[in-house]
Design a protein around this motif. Structure first.
Motif, mmCIF file in Angstrom:
data_model
loop_
_atom_site.group_PDB
_atom_site.id
_atom_site.type_symbol
_atom_site.label_atom_id
_atom_site.label_comp_id
_atom_site.label_asym_id
_atom_site.label_seq_id
_atom_site.Cartn_x
_atom_site.Cartn_y
_atom_site.Cartn_z
ATOM 1 N N SER A 104 0.835 -1.199 0.000
ATOM 2 C CA SER A 104 0.000 0.000 0.000
ATOM 3 C C SER A 104 0.875 1.256 0.000
ATOM 4 C CB SER A 104 -0.913 -0.028 1.233
ATOM 5 O OG SER A 104 -1.562 1.202 1.398
ATOM 6 N N VAL A 105 1.880 1.265 0.864
ATOM 7 C CA VAL A 105 2.762 2.445 0.954
ATOM 8 C C VAL A 105 3.569 2.604 -0.344
ATOM 9 C CG1 VAL A 105 4.769 3.421 2.157
ATOM 10 C CG2 VAL A 105 2.906 2.345 3.463
ATOM 11 N N LEU A 106 4.099 1.478 -0.847
ATOM 12 C CA LEU A 106 4.941 1.553 -2.054
ATOM 13 C C LEU A 106 4.137 2.017 -3.261
ATOM 14 C CD1 LEU A 106 7.191 -1.641 -1.703
ATOM 15 C CD2 LEU A 106 7.909 0.755 -1.562
ATOM 16 N N LEU A 113 18.364 1.345 -3.888
ATOM 17 C CA LEU A 113 17.639 0.102 -3.574
ATOM 18 C C LEU A 113 17.214 0.108 -2.111
ATOM 19 C CD1 LEU A 113 16.844 -2.968 -4.058
ATOM 20 C CD2 LEU A 113 19.216 -3.515 -3.454
ATOM 21 N N ILE A 114 15.949 -0.217 -1.880
ATOM 22 C CA ILE A 114 15.481 -0.411 -0.500
ATOM 23 C C ILE A 114 14.901 -1.821 -0.395
ATOM 24 C CG2 ILE A 114 13.848 0.301 1.296
ATOM 25 C CD1 ILE A 114 14.233 3.180 0.372
ATOM 26 N N ILE A 115 15.416 -2.548 0.579
ATOM 27 C CA ILE A 115 15.005 -3.941 0.791
ATOM 28 C C ILE A 115 14.095 -4.005 2.012
ATOM 29 C CG2 ILE A 115 15.848 -6.256 1.375
ATOM 30 C CD1 ILE A 115 18.625 -5.274 0.189
ATOM 31 N N ASP A 158 7.920 6.313 7.027
ATOM 32 C CA ASP A 158 9.018 7.011 7.714
ATOM 33 C C ASP A 158 10.337 6.260 7.531
ATOM 34 O OD1 ASP A 158 7.314 8.969 8.541
ATOM 35 O OD2 ASP A 158 7.075 8.215 10.600
ATOM 36 N N ALA A 159 10.246 4.925 7.616
ATOM 37 C CA ALA A 159 11.471 4.107 7.471
ATOM 38 C C ALA A 159 12.028 4.247 6.062
ATOM 39 C CB ALA A 159 11.165 2.640 7.789
ATOM 40 N N ILE A 160 11.142 4.251 5.080
ATOM 41 C CA ILE A 160 11.593 4.406 3.681
ATOM 42 C C ILE A 160 12.282 5.757 3.521
ATOM 43 C CG2 ILE A 160 10.802 4.719 1.285
ATOM 44 C CD1 ILE A 160 8.545 2.675 1.947
ATOM 45 N N ASN A 161 11.658 6.804 4.044
ATOM 46 C CA ASN A 161 12.258 8.138 3.912
ATOM 47 C C ASN A 161 13.600 8.228 4.623
ATOM 48 O OD1 ASN A 161 10.258 9.185 2.267
ATOM 49 N ND2 ASN A 161 8.952 9.738 4.007
ATOM 50 N N GLU A 162 13.695 7.545 5.763
ATOM 51 C CA GLU A 162 14.973 7.514 6.484
ATOM 52 C C GLU A 162 16.048 6.829 5.624
ATOM 53 O OE1 GLU A 162 14.577 5.833 10.417
ATOM 54 O OE2 GLU A 162 16.752 5.582 10.630
ATOM 55 N N CYS A 163 15.675 5.712 5.006
ATOM 56 C CA CYS A 163 16.640 4.963 4.183
ATOM 57 C C CYS A 163 17.059 5.756 2.958
ATOM 58 C CB CYS A 163 16.055 3.625 3.741
ATOM 59 S SG CYS A 163 15.894 2.440 5.086
ATOM 60 N N LYS A 214 20.239 7.826 3.137
ATOM 61 C CA LYS A 214 21.546 7.202 3.385
ATOM 62 C C LYS A 214 22.310 6.977 2.084
ATOM 63 C CE LYS A 214 20.330 7.243 7.572
ATOM 64 N NZ LYS A 214 20.888 8.253 8.483
ATOM 65 N N ASP A 215 23.621 6.763 2.240
ATOM 66 C CA ASP A 215 24.425 6.581 1.037
ATOM 67 C C ASP A 215 24.645 5.106 0.710
ATOM 68 O OD1 ASP A 215 26.120 5.828 2.981
ATOM 69 O OD2 ASP A 215 27.718 7.268 2.507
ATOM 70 N N THR A 216 23.867 4.245 1.359
ATOM 71 C CA THR A 216 23.954 2.823 1.020
ATOM 72 C C THR A 216 22.547 2.225 0.983
ATOM 73 O OG1 THR A 216 25.117 0.752 1.469
ATOM 74 C CG2 THR A 216 24.253 1.941 3.385
ATOM 75 N N THR A 217 22.479 0.934 0.745
ATOM 76 C CA THR A 217 21.179 0.265 0.636
ATOM 77 C C THR A 217 20.482 0.224 1.997
ATOM 78 O OG1 THR A 217 22.088 -1.121 -1.110
ATOM 79 C CG2 THR A 217 20.058 -1.890 -0.080
ATOM 80 N N GLY A 218 19.231 0.584 2.000
ATOM 81 C CA GLY A 218 18.443 0.492 3.211
ATOM 82 C C GLY A 218 17.779 -0.871 3.315
ATOM 83 N N CYS A 219 17.675 -1.362 4.545
ATOM 84 C CA CYS A 219 17.004 -2.647 4.759
ATOM 85 C C CYS A 219 16.017 -2.462 5.912
ATOM 86 C CB CYS A 219 18.025 -3.730 5.085
ATOM 87 S SG CYS A 219 17.268 -5.339 5.366
ATOM 88 N N ILE A 220 14.746 -2.562 5.596
ATOM 89 C CA ILE A 220 13.711 -2.343 6.609
ATOM 90 C C ILE A 220 13.167 -3.697 7.058
ATOM 91 C CG2 ILE A 220 11.486 -1.263 7.088
ATOM 92 C CD1 ILE A 220 12.197 0.722 4.738
#
Lengths: 281, 322
Positions: A39-41, A168-170, A216-221, A224-230
């Motif tokens: 839903s968020v994506l 990329l966000i995982i 919020d987690a996506i925006n935080e990631c 960053k200068d690397t891949t985010g993993c939520i």
């Protein structure tokens, strides 16, 4: 945002329940646990054009835990990639909606997945390709916590971090169960957040049933200068108490009592959606 | 096809062909990317990787991730070439090749080096005698085994411009048989008749073409005339050519540095059986066993992959009472 995304989540959950009730069986538990993330994506974060699925500047989505396709298909249909009626063709003979996502058959599906571990590798490849071409497209990938049994997942994580794929966000859907039971009992994954961080990813945890926390987690990631993993804290069968409480809910056959419970859940979701729509007007 | 046979001795190694041709492709096509799994130095590609850091990716010892990631890259328009030793380019990542690659119609070229007895001192653990069988069974994978440097270079250039899944096997450091003159062109799916005779036909691939041609010389001393065909495309197999050249022949031999199960021998056998061919078939190849350590020369003799083995196979069939 929150109201609309909550409404979209309810609609995805409703469409998913309806298609599985129509089919009579399917991967219910792991579909419902990713509803809020989808839903968020698709409701807010991703840059896509449902009328032009192959748009070159789109963000890519990879459902590495391919068995959660029913929720993915529901999301795509609600976004207008294909007619809602098509959802009832899930797993029909000769269908264009197979149990696992197929990029050659389903409008809007970017990669064919289902053999666990491979989707996340495709996602890192896609993200790397955009980096090579200096393009701004982002890539989002949902991995299952059970799927993290696969060694290939960790090869891909390490490559993503090594290559600083900040496009990329995982998401790891930590619903705590896999087909045969609790993840801790089948093959203990230990602390997925610590492990992701140890592999060089920027790891955060979010409540996977809470759209705002996910966003919020996506925006935080993204910062960053690397891949985010939520790491998404979720429940297998999320959002429907009866199926949340069902121990073996990876693949559910809707027979007897479960038909009544699913019918009841569908009615409740329909009423909830009506109420939400009323409030938003 | 515009094929010219050569007598010039060039002694070019396949790895050098790979280096030169990949450098050329990187510099002429901005979508070409090359991936390896920590064998960049082993295939002699270090300088190419250093020159094109953006599009040459050492993925580490993660063959599964390399294959799926290359497939992912291809879905965004890249033209990936991936390399590993043949056992790790096919056997180790079979599901990734199958699903991330062929099943979803991705666009990846896989180069598996040192197949069969070329594994040499790496031994049985690194010996691949099944790569052709494994790739041949997957729908839509084109399976190629070049015979010399000219053909290998032609293949690399040709498949860079085509869409699909390709598997190419070749030895790294082989001092090659110089079969074709520079500038020769070929056609994927079309075998090359190297010489024509009326009694026997030998279908051979890769290094076994030299053995086939040597066998021809020996057999001619016994008044047997021999057709030799370079079947460098194992899939799609040139069935029409097989049907044509086996007509009227007493004996058909296949020669490959691969298991007799599932590779060229099986592919030719299928065509012969389907067409009710009365010719007798012998498959010269590795006889359903594993590899071991040794020099290529020792292993080739041990696996019975020499010209004399082809000759013996022909004579045994000639003398057989049907």
């Amino acid at each position: 945002m929150t109201q609309n995304l909550k409404l979209f989540s309810a609609e995805i959950r409703l469409a998913t329940c309806k298609m599985l009730l129509h089919r009579g069986f399917g991967h219910l538990g792991g579909s419902l646990s990713i509803v809020e993330t989808l839903s968020v994506l698709f409701g807010e974060v991703m840059n896509v054009r449902p009328t032009e699925p192959s748009w070159r500047d789109r963000d890519f989505f990879v459902l590495s835990k391919g068995h959660a396709a029913p929720a993915y298909y529901s999301t795509l249909a609600l976004k207008g990639y294909f007619p809602m009626e098509m959802l009832d063709t899930l797993n029909d003979n000769g269908t264009n909606l197979p149990s696992h996502p197929d990029r050659l058959k389903v409008p809007g599906v970017d990669t064919t997945t289902g053999s666990l571990g491979q989707g996340i590798s495709m996602a890192v490849g896609i993200a790397k390709s955009f980096k090579i071409s200096k393009k701004d497209n982002r890539v989002f990938c949902i991995v299952g916590d059970g799927e993290c049994n696969e060694g290939q997942v960790w090869e891909a994580f390490q490559f993503a971090a090594h290559s600083k794929l900040n496009n990329l966000i995982i998401f790891i859907d930590e619903n705590l169960k896999q087909l045969d039971g609790f993840t801790t009992e089948i093959l203990n994954p230990f602390d997925l957040k610590e492990k992701a961080a140890a592999f060089g990813l920027y790891a955060v945890r979010a409540d996977g049933s809470n759209e705002k926390e996910i966003l919020d987690a996506i925006n935080e990631c993204k910062e960053k200068d690397t891949t985010g993993c939520i790491i998404l804290s979720t429940v297998k069968g999320q959002g429907i108490k009866y199926f949340e409480d069902m121990m073996s809910n990876h693949h559910v056959k809707l027979i007897g009592e479960s038909i009544n419970e699913m019918t009841k859940a569908i009615e409740e979701l329909e009423a909830k959606i009506e109420l939400m729509k009323g409030k938003s007007q | 096809m515009n094929i010219v046979r050569t007598i010039e001795q060039r002694n070019i190694e396949m790895s050098k062909v790979y280096q030169d041709t990949m450098l050329e492709l990187l510099e002429t096509n901005g979508e070409v990317v090359i991936c390896d799994a920590d064998l960049v130095g082993a295939i002699g590609m270090t300088s190419v990787y250093n020159k094109h850091k953006d599009r040459c990716i050492n993925m580490g010892i993660c063959e599964a991730n390399m294959m799926s990631a290359a497939a992912g890259m291809s879905l965004t328009g890249k033209i990936p070439f991936v390399h590993s030793l043949a056992p790790f380019a096919v056997r180790r990542l079979f599901d990734q090749l199958y699903l991330s690659g062929a099943y979803q119609k991705a666009n990846v070229r896989v180069f598996g080096s040192d197949p069969g007895f070329w594994a040499s001192y790496n031994g049985g653990t690194h010996t691949s005698v099944e790569d052709l069988a494994l790739t041949r069974v997957i729908p839509n994978v084109t399976v190629l085994a070049p015979a010399d440097a000219v053909q290998f270079q032609w293949i690399l250039r040709e498949i860079a411009g085509k869409y699909g899944m390709f598997y190419v096997r070749a030895a790294r450091h082989r001092k090659l048989l110089d079969l074709y003159a520079p500038g020769s062109t070929f056609e994927i799916g079309k075998g090359v008749v190297l010489c024509e005779g009326k009694d026997v036909v030998i279908f051979a691939i890769g290094e076994m073409i030299k053995e086939a041609l040597d066998a021809k010389e020996i057999l001619e001393k016994s008044s047997l005339s021999v057709t030799v065909v370079d079947m460098f495309t194992i899939k799609p197999l040139d069935k029409e050519l097989v049907r044509k050249v086996i007509q009227g022949k007493k004996v058909v031999v296949t020669a490959e540095n691969h298991s007799i199960i599932g590779g060229l021998g099986s592919a030719v056998a299928e065509v012969m059986a389907e067409n009710g061919s009365p010719a007798l078939l012998s498959r010269v190849g590795i006889q359903d066993h594993f590899g071991e350590v040794g020099t290529p020369e020792y292993l080739q003799a041990k696996f019975k992959l020499k010209a004399v083995d082809i000759v013996n196979a022909v004579i045994a069939q000639m003398e057989r009472k049907v």
